[in-house]
Structures are given as structure tokens and as C-alpha cells.
Write an enzyme that holds these catalytic residues in place. Structure first.
Site, PDB file in Angstrom:
ATOM      1  N   ASP A   1      55.983  59.767  17.401  1.00 21.63           N
ATOM      2  CA  ASP A   1      55.374  60.807  18.245  1.00 21.63           C
ATOM      3  C   ASP A   1      54.404  61.636  17.432  1.00 21.63           C
ATOM      4  O   ASP A   1      53.371  62.070  17.928  1.00 21.63           O
ATOM      5  CB  ASP A   1      56.458  61.700  18.850  1.00 21.63           C
ATOM      6  CG  ASP A   1      57.122  60.975  19.998  1.00 21.63           C
ATOM      7  OD1 ASP A   1      58.026  60.169  19.740  1.00 21.63           O
ATOM      8  OD2 ASP A   1      56.670  61.175  21.145  1.00 21.63           O
TER       9      ASP A   1
ATOM     10  N   LYS B   1      48.162  60.174  16.259  1.00 20.84           N
ATOM     11  CA  LYS B   1      49.529  60.707  16.198  1.00 20.84           C
ATOM     12  C   LYS B   1      49.771  61.437  14.876  1.00 20.84           C
ATOM     13  O   LYS B   1      50.883  61.845  14.580  1.00 20.84           O
ATOM     14  CB  LYS B   1      50.535  59.585  16.397  1.00 20.84           C
ATOM     15  CG  LYS B   1      50.503  59.017  17.810  1.00 20.84           C
ATOM     16  CD  LYS B   1      51.400  57.832  17.971  1.00 20.84           C
ATOM     17  CE  LYS B   1      51.279  57.261  19.375  1.00 20.84           C
ATOM     18  NZ  LYS B   1      51.898  55.931  19.475  1.00 20.84           N
TER      19      LYS B   1
ATOM     20  N   ALA C   1      54.321  58.536  23.312  1.00 22.41           N
ATOM     21  CA  ALA C   1      53.220  59.381  22.833  1.00 22.41           C
ATOM     22  C   ALA C   1      51.835  58.847  23.193  1.00 22.41           C
ATOM     23  O   ALA C   1      50.925  59.621  23.491  1.00 22.41           O
ATOM     24  CB  ALA C   1      53.346  59.560  21.327  1.00 22.41           C
TER      25      ALA C   1
ATOM     26  N   ARG D   1      54.698  68.959  27.048  1.00 20.82           N
ATOM     27  CA  ARG D   1      55.814  68.612  26.147  1.00 20.82           C
ATOM     28  C   ARG D   1      55.397  69.008  24.728  1.00 20.82           C
ATOM     29  O   ARG D   1      54.233  68.842  24.372  1.00 20.82           O
ATOM     30  CB  ARG D   1      56.127  67.109  26.197  1.00 20.82           C
ATOM     31  CG  ARG D   1      57.020  66.708  27.355  1.00 20.82           C
ATOM     32  CD  ARG D   1      57.405  65.235  27.262  1.00 20.82           C
ATOM     33  NE  ARG D   1      58.616  65.014  26.485  1.00 20.82           N
ATOM     34  CZ  ARG D   1      59.110  63.801  26.234  1.00 20.82           C
ATOM     35  NH1 ARG D   1      58.486  62.726  26.674  1.00 20.82           N
ATOM     36  NH2 ARG D   1      60.224  63.657  25.535  1.00 20.82           N
TER      37      ARG D   1
ATOM     38  N   ALA E   1      53.482  50.753  20.797  1.00 29.79           N
ATOM     39  CA  ALA E   1      52.874  50.254  19.555  1.00 29.79           C
ATOM     40  C   ALA E   1      53.840  49.320  18.824  1.00 29.79           C
ATOM     41  O   ALA E   1      53.432  48.258  18.321  1.00 29.79           O
ATOM     42  CB  ALA E   1      52.469  51.427  18.675  1.00 29.79           C
TER      43      ALA E   1
ATOM     44  N   CYS F   1      64.306  53.108  20.958  1.00 31.48           N
ATOM     45  CA  CYS F   1      63.543  53.746  22.032  1.00 31.48           C
ATOM     46  C   CYS F   1      62.551  52.755  22.660  1.00 31.48           C
ATOM     47  O   CYS F   1      62.731  51.536  22.567  1.00 31.48           O
ATOM     48  CB  CYS F   1      62.820  54.985  21.505  1.00 31.48           C
ATOM     49  SG  CYS F   1      62.193  56.072  22.808  1.00 31.48           S
TER      50      CYS F   1
ATOM     51  N   ARG G   1      55.805  58.647  29.772  1.00 33.30           N
ATOM     52  CA  ARG G   1      56.458  58.969  28.507  1.00 33.30           C
ATOM     53  C   ARG G   1      55.971  58.009  27.425  1.00 33.30           C
ATOM     54  O   ARG G   1      55.370  56.984  27.704  1.00 33.30           O
ATOM     55  CB  ARG G   1      57.982  58.931  28.665  1.00 33.30           C
ATOM     56  CG  ARG G   1      58.522  57.686  29.374  1.00 33.30           C
ATOM     57  CD  ARG G   1      59.833  57.277  28.830  1.00 33.30           C
ATOM     58  NE  ARG G   1      59.751  57.035  27.406  1.00 33.30           N
ATOM     59  CZ  ARG G   1      59.222  55.952  26.857  1.00 33.30           C
ATOM     60  NH1 ARG G   1      58.722  54.980  27.613  1.00 33.30           N
ATOM     61  NH2 ARG G   1      59.173  55.800  25.542  1.00 33.30           N
TER      62      ARG G   1
ATOM     63  N   ASN H   1      60.078  60.927  15.561  1.00 33.72           N
ATOM     64  CA  ASN H   1      60.197  59.950  16.643  1.00 33.72           C
ATOM     65  C   ASN H   1      61.517  60.199  17.361  1.00 33.72           C
ATOM     66  O   ASN H   1      62.283  61.098  16.989  1.00 33.72           O
ATOM     67  CB  ASN H   1      60.118  58.529  16.068  1.00 33.72           C
ATOM     68  CG  ASN H   1      59.945  57.474  17.144  1.00 33.72           C
ATOM     69  OD1 ASN H   1      59.087  57.596  18.019  1.00 33.72           O
ATOM     70  ND2 ASN H   1      60.762  56.434  17.122  1.00 33.72           N
ATOM     71  N   LYS H   2      61.793  59.415  18.383  1.00 29.95           N
ATOM     72  CA  LYS H   2      62.979  59.600  19.210  1.00 29.95           C
ATOM     73  C   LYS H   2      64.238  59.813  18.377  1.00 29.95           C
ATOM     74  O   LYS H   2      64.449  59.127  17.372  1.00 29.95           O
ATOM     75  CB  LYS H   2      63.142  58.359  20.105  1.00 29.95           C
ATOM     76  CG  LYS H   2      64.316  58.374  21.053  1.00 29.95           C
ATOM     77  CD  LYS H   2      64.370  59.587  21.946  1.00 29.95           C
ATOM     78  CE  LYS H   2      63.107  59.816  22.752  1.00 29.95           C
ATOM     79  NZ  LYS H   2      63.059  61.157  23.372  1.00 29.95           N
TER      80      LYS H   2
HETATM   81  C1  RUB Z   1      59.194  58.135  23.085  1.00 28.98           C
HETATM   82  C2  RUB Z   1      59.245  57.782  21.638  1.00 28.98           C
HETATM   83  C3  RUB Z   1      58.348  56.652  21.184  1.00 28.98           C
HETATM   84  C4  RUB Z   1      57.023  57.249  20.683  1.00 28.98           C
HETATM   85  C5  RUB Z   1      55.980  56.159  20.438  1.00 28.98           C
HETATM   86  O1  RUB Z   1      59.925  59.298  23.404  1.00 28.98           O
HETATM   87  O2  RUB Z   1      59.911  58.406  20.834  1.00 28.98           O
HETATM   88  O3  RUB Z   1      58.952  55.957  20.134  1.00 28.98           O
HETATM   89  O4  RUB Z   1      56.502  58.153  21.629  1.00 28.98           O
HETATM   90  O5  RUB Z   1      55.692  55.505  21.647  1.00 28.98           O
HETATM   91  P1  RUB Z   1      59.975  59.764  24.952  1.00 28.98           P
HETATM   92  P2  RUB Z   1      54.283  54.744  21.889  1.00 28.98           P
HETATM   93  O6  RUB Z   1      60.553  58.634  25.732  1.00 28.98           O
HETATM   94  O7  RUB Z   1      60.862  60.974  24.928  1.00 28.98           O
HETATM   95  O8  RUB Z   1      58.566  60.101  25.363  1.00 28.98           O
HETATM   96  O9  RUB Z   1      54.176  53.765  20.771  1.00 28.98           O
HETATM   97  O10 RUB Z   1      54.424  54.105  23.231  1.00 28.98           O
HETATM   98  O11 RUB Z   1      53.215  55.785  21.843  1.00 28.98           O
END
Ligand code: RUB
Length: 332
Positions: free
Chosen positions: A203, A239, A25, A66, A138, A134, A23, A213-214
Site C-alpha cells: 500500500d 506507492k 492500492a 482511506r 501487482a 491478501c 480496494r 501492506n495488509k
Molecule cells: C489491499 C492490500 C494489497 C495492496 C496492493 O488492502 O493490502 O496488498 O493494496 O494491492 P485492502 P495492489 O484490501 O484493505 O485495500 O497490488 O492491487 O495495488
């Protein structure tokens, strides 16, 4: 039903994305690239044309895991558009290209997260207290880099119901040596007065700079704006959503009600609807800057990243890169 048999390992990767074992993005994007490379290694045919059809089938299969994080179709298209443009003359050339491009994407993505950490940390000041939501790799990269520079010591981490990804963030940041306070989602306004910066991930970034985002991210940004606290979004450039340029909306994933209440509860109260949208949209006015690996931009400059990536004739590029929305891809 697929004309080609999808290799077991690829089926597993898609399942892991769907049930959120993989999980976030960025990780989803890297897993998608890995799935294409794995599928290529497992191709048993001997014909180039057949391979091209096969890899497109695998791409559609993986893309449908997804719906919200655009990093997933973008990663797939990154590999396949390069394959198509290269017009390989033989099967071995095509295989080699997919594997090399997928590996390159994964490496680029990992490096982007590191660069975002370094750039983002420059925006933080000594004594900053951060709130995050969340689990974003990054966003964590920025917080940890700033911590190593002695700029940030304390972080408020929202638990992030219903899947509690905040607990992952709390563990990672605490292991990195930060003082972590894990707080309920509903307490965001209570704690905002103690916070000097909000940092979240993304995301999907839309062409107008809105960030998906979440679920709950938009509320944090709203409360931060009220308290005059800056909100930064950490997002790799893959993204950014090219489809939003031509007016497509970002589909918001709705997950199973059993993530919110137990199966028994649902059975006992069938007249209550339980609805579980898992992402929300933060308008650009609530975001101070988006921190990408190519630089820190105001959200309104999101379109420039997309033009840089896809050129001015975005619609033609979308067609060529197979990124125009296709109903059959999103359906189960
Ligand atoms: C994860 C989420 C993260 C982004 C960015 O949602 O909303 O804030 O994906 O994450 P889920 P990253 O848990 O439903 O996948 O910076 O790790 O890409």
C-alpha cells in the site's frame, strides 16, 4: 460542509473506496484519478478560478477516503500538480488538462502492473512454489506471468482475515490455471517449508524501504526469513511515500470491530475491546527486493525512487504537490 456541491458519482467513488468495494492500492489510485476527471466533466461553472477551487475541494474530499495507501494522495497530486504547473489560461484548457492527465495516470498505472509482472517473473525459477497474502493485483501479475512461462504452478494463498481478500486471489489464480491451496492465516509457519518464494503487494513503501501492506504481511516475511525463503514486494512507484522522507509516519487504518466479530457478539460482551488494525509494517531487512515498473530494487534504494520522482528538494516539492500532511484532510 463544502462550498461546492460534490457530484454524486464522485461521492459514490469515495464511498466505494471507504467501504472497500474498490480496494487494493492500485485500484484505489485509479479510482481517485477517475473521480477527478468525473468531477471535471460535471463542473457547471464558467470561471477558471472557481474551477481551481472546486477541483481542490474534490481532491481533499477524495484523499480522505482511506488513510494508509499513499497511492491515493499520490494519484490526486499527480493530476493536480501538473494542472498547477501548467498555469492554464482558460477554463477549457484546465478541464482538458485534468481529464487528459487523469487518463494518462490510469493508463500508466495499468501498464506498470503489467511491467511488474514481466520483471518479477524473471526472478522466479522453474518449480517455484509461491505464498501470497491478501489480494494484490501487482503480486498476482507476477505469479500469473511466471505461470504462463511454466515457472510456477502451485500457490499457497492466505485467507487474510478479517475481510478474506485471499478468497479473491484464490479465485483469480485458480481461473488463471494455477494449483491453489487456500490456507488459514495462522498456518503460515506450518506451510512455509513447502514454499520457495513469498510475493506480496504494497500500500505504501517508506523512504527507508519498509513496506506497509495488509495486516499479517510482516508475519509472513518474518516466517519466510526464518525459513530462508525470499520475500518479494510488487509495488508501482506511485506507492512510494514522499512524506516519509521528512519523517512522517504512515497512518495505519483501524477499521470497525464488526469486521472481526458480529454486532450481536459485541453487544453481548461490551467489556471486551475488539481492535482491528488493517495494515502492518514489514521492515526492509525482511524484504529481498521491491519489484517496480522502473526496475527491481533492494528496499534500501526506495529513497532513490523518491528522489527520481520528486527531486532532491523533497520538502519544497511536497508543498508544491500538496502532499504535506494536513489534519483537515484525514479527519472525517
Ligand atoms: C489491499 C492490500 C494489497 C495492496 C496492493 O488492502 O493490502 O496488498 O493494496 O494491492 P485492502 P495492489 O484490501 O484493505 O485495500 O497490488 O492491487 O495495488
Amino acid at each position: 460542509m463544502h462550498r461546492f456541491e460534490i457530484p454524486r458519482k464522485v461521492v459514490e467513488i469515495r464511498e466505494d473506496i471507504k467501504n472497500m468495494k474498490i480496494r487494493g492500492a492500485g485500484k484505489i489510485a485509479r479510482a481517485a484519478a477517475e473521480a477527478l476527471a468525473t468531477a471535471t466533466r460535471n463542473f457547471e461553472g464558467e470561471d477558471l478560478q472557481e474551477f481551481m477551487e472546486y477541483i481542490n475541494t474534490v481532491a481533499d474530499f477524495i484523499r480522505s477516503a482511506r488513510p494508509t495507501a499513499v497511492s491515493l494522495p499520490n494519484a490526486v497530486s499527480y493530476v493536480l500538480s501538473r494542472l498547477r504547473r501548467a498555469k492554464p489560461a482558460s477554463l477549457s484548457e484546465a478541464r482538458d488538462l485534468v481529464i487528459r492527465t487523469a487518463d494518462y495516470f490510469i493508463e500508466y498505472s495499468q501498464n506498470a502492473v503489467k511491467v511488474i509482472g514481466e520483471l518479477g517473473a524473471k526472478r522466479l525459477e522453474y518449480g517455484d512454489v509461491v505464498m501470497t497474502h491478501c489480494h494484490s493485483t501487482a503480486a498476482v501479475s507476477i505469479i500469473v506471468t511466471a505461470h504462463k512461462l511454466g515457472k510456477v504452478n502451485k500457490v499457497y494463498v492466505k485467507e487474510t482475515r478479517p475481510r478474506l481478500q485471499g478468497l479473491i486471489t484464490a479465485r483469480v489464480l485458480s481461473d488463471a490455471g494455477l494449483d491453489v491451496v487456500l490456507i488459514p492465516d495462522s498456518s503460515v509457519r506450518y506451510f512455509m517449508k513447502k514454499v520457495t518464494k513469498v510475493i506480496v503487494g504494497a500500500d505504501t513503501v517508506a523512504a527507508n524501504g519498509a513496506v506497509i501492506n495488509k495486516i499479517g504481511t510482516s508475519l509472513v516475511a518474518l516466517v519466510a526469513k526464518e525459513a530462508r525463503v525470499r520475500t518479494y514486494v510488487a509495488a508501482e512507484t506511485y506507492k512510494f511515500s514522499p512524506r516519509t522522507v521528512i519523517g512522517e509516519l504512515v497512518p495505519i487504518e483501524v477499521r470497525d470491530p464488526t469486521e472481526v466479530v458480529s454486532r450481536d457478539w459485541l453487544k453481548n460482551k461490551p467489556d471486551v475491546e475488539v481492535y482491528n488494525p488493517v495494515f502492518d509494517v514489514t521492515p526492509p531487512e525482511y524484504i529481498d527486493a521491491i519489484i517496480t515498473e522502473r526496475g527491481i530494487i533492494p528496499p534500501q534504494a526506495a529513497i532513490l525512487i523518491l528522489i527520481e520522482e520528486y527531486g532532491l528538494s523533497i520538502k519544497e516539492q511536497l508543498k508544491e504537490n500538496d502532499l504535506l500532511i494536513r489534519d483537515d484532510v484525514l479527519g472525517e
